[in-house]
Design an enzyme around this catalytic site. Structure first.
Site, PDB file in Angstrom:
ATOM      1  N   SER A  45     -17.777  16.800  -3.379  1.00  0.00           N
ATOM      2  CA  SER A  45     -16.754  15.971  -3.705  1.00  0.00           C
ATOM      3  C   SER A  45     -16.446  15.780  -5.158  1.00  0.00           C
ATOM      4  CB  SER A  45     -16.797  14.742  -3.208  1.00  0.00           C
ATOM      5  OG  SER A  45     -18.188  13.980  -3.423  1.00  0.00           O
ATOM      6  N   ASP A  83     -25.644  19.069  -2.959  1.00  0.00           N
ATOM      7  CA  ASP A  83     -24.645  19.536  -2.133  1.00  0.00           C
ATOM      8  C   ASP A  83     -24.354  21.003  -2.449  1.00  0.00           C
ATOM      9  OD1 ASP A  83     -23.178  19.188   0.140  1.00  0.00           O
ATOM     10  OD2 ASP A  83     -21.539  18.218  -0.981  1.00  0.00           O
ATOM     11  N   GLU A 181     -19.189  13.601   9.417  1.00  0.00           N
ATOM     12  CA  GLU A 181     -17.830  13.104   8.801  1.00  0.00           C
ATOM     13  C   GLU A 181     -16.710  13.329   9.608  1.00  0.00           C
ATOM     14  OE1 GLU A 181     -17.479  15.264   4.959  1.00  0.00           O
ATOM     15  OE2 GLU A 181     -15.418  14.524   4.777  1.00  0.00           O
TER      16      GLU A 181
HETATM   17  O1  KIV Z   1     -19.384  16.124  -1.182  1.00  0.00           O
HETATM   18  C1  KIV Z   1     -19.561  14.882  -0.697  1.00  0.00           C
HETATM   19  O2  KIV Z   1     -19.202  13.863  -1.222  1.00  0.00           O
HETATM   20  C2  KIV Z   1     -19.944  14.907   0.990  1.00  0.00           C
HETATM   21  C3  KIV Z   1     -19.836  13.371   1.325  1.00  0.00           C
HETATM   22  C4  KIV Z   1     -18.575  13.214   2.039  1.00  0.00           C
HETATM   23  C5  KIV Z   1     -20.741  13.387   2.610  1.00  0.00           C
HETATM   24  O3  KIV Z   1     -20.262  15.913   1.472  1.00  0.00           O
END
Ligand code: KIV
Length: 269
Positions: A45, A83, A181
């Site tokens: 994100s 992530d 989500e």
């Molecule tokens: O990238 C992100 O912030 C996420 C969250 C929404 C869980 O994957």
């Protein structure tokens, strides 16, 4: 030394709720550690929250690693999860393992997160875990798949079968926790009961084991972006605007700097 992944499972077993947030920089991570946040996700994100992009699809490995490193510096005692961005695990299991390893060896993360639970993703998850890297799963609304799904669509009970199948396959593959989500509350609650691993909800209602929000959204720095699931806990956007305007006004009006802000020659002291 940061807390391990088992701390989340312990919380689920004790019925304690898990608190998490995203962070992308060192000062924010420091504040989150001070606030006792259970784990920090360096989310893809970042593409939207920090770089102003329309989607998360443009986050890349180099950006993610640099920001993971910054977060690790700010929160040395907190579980930090990197992530995996779109394109970093799509091609093959070896590609996924190589990029997951970068999060730990270069970024200082404790674990990684991947989106999805189809057979291809389950294979990536197994390969990464096999190489000694803990993995968090992510089911429900998958922002990296919006080009296929046609947008940010909440998952309702007509999708129950595939949601549960994918989540159970991820659990079987060995994920230590799972983000849920954009899922109807009742369904997310049922899935949480079904799974032994902790679930972390965003837009998934009240019955998951924990919650996560994008930090800039909950601090009121994302302008008009106000999805239904979001609670804004501070209006930093307007506070920053006020401070910037006051600074500009004072510089232009000769009110900053003042005597107290200037250095004089030593003999003047
Ligand atoms: O990238 C992100 O912030 C996420 C969250 C929404 C869980 O994957």
């Amino acid at each position: 030394m940061s807390k391990g992944i088992n701390s989340l499972l312990q919380k689920k077993k004790k019925g304690e709720r898990i608190v998490s947030l995203t962070a992308y920089d060192c000062p924010t991570a420091r504040l989150e550690e001070d606030a006792g946040i259970d784990f920090i996700l360096v989310g893809d994100s970042i593409a939207m929250a920090v770089f102003g992009e329309e989607t998360t699809l443009t986050a890349d490995m180099d950006v993610m690693i640099a920001h993971t490193r910054a977060v690790r510096r700010g929160a040395p005692g907190t579980l930090v999860i990197g992530d995996m961005p779109f394109g970093s695990y799509e091609c093959s299991d070896p590609q996924a393992v190589m990029n997951a390893a970068r999060f730990l060896s270069e970024g200082g993360a404790d674990a990684v997160k991947l989106e999805g639970g189809n057979s291809r993703i389950v294979s990536r998850v197994r390969a990464i875990i096999d190489s000694g890297i803990p993995v968090m799963g992510h089911v429900g609304l998958l922002p990296q798949s919006i080009r296929r799904t046609g947008g940010y669509k909440v998952i309702y009970s007509d999708m129950k079968e595939s949601l549960f199948r994918e989540a159970l396959a991820l659990q079987e593959a060995g994920v230590f926790a799972m983000v849920i989500e954009g899922v109807e509350e009742k369904l997310a609650g049922q899935l949480t009961e079904e799974l032994a691993v902790p679930t972390i909800g965003i837009g998934a209602g009240r019955f998951t084991d924990g919650q996560i929000l994008v930090v800039s959204d909950m601090l009121g720095m994302s302008g008009a972006f106000r999805p239904k699931f979001l609670k804004v806990y501070a209006n930093l956007g307007s506070e920053i605007s006020r401070a910037l305007s006051e600074y500009a006004e004072e510089v232009r009006g000769g009110l900053f700097p003042l005597e107290e802000h200037v250095y004089h020659a030593r003999e003047d002291k």
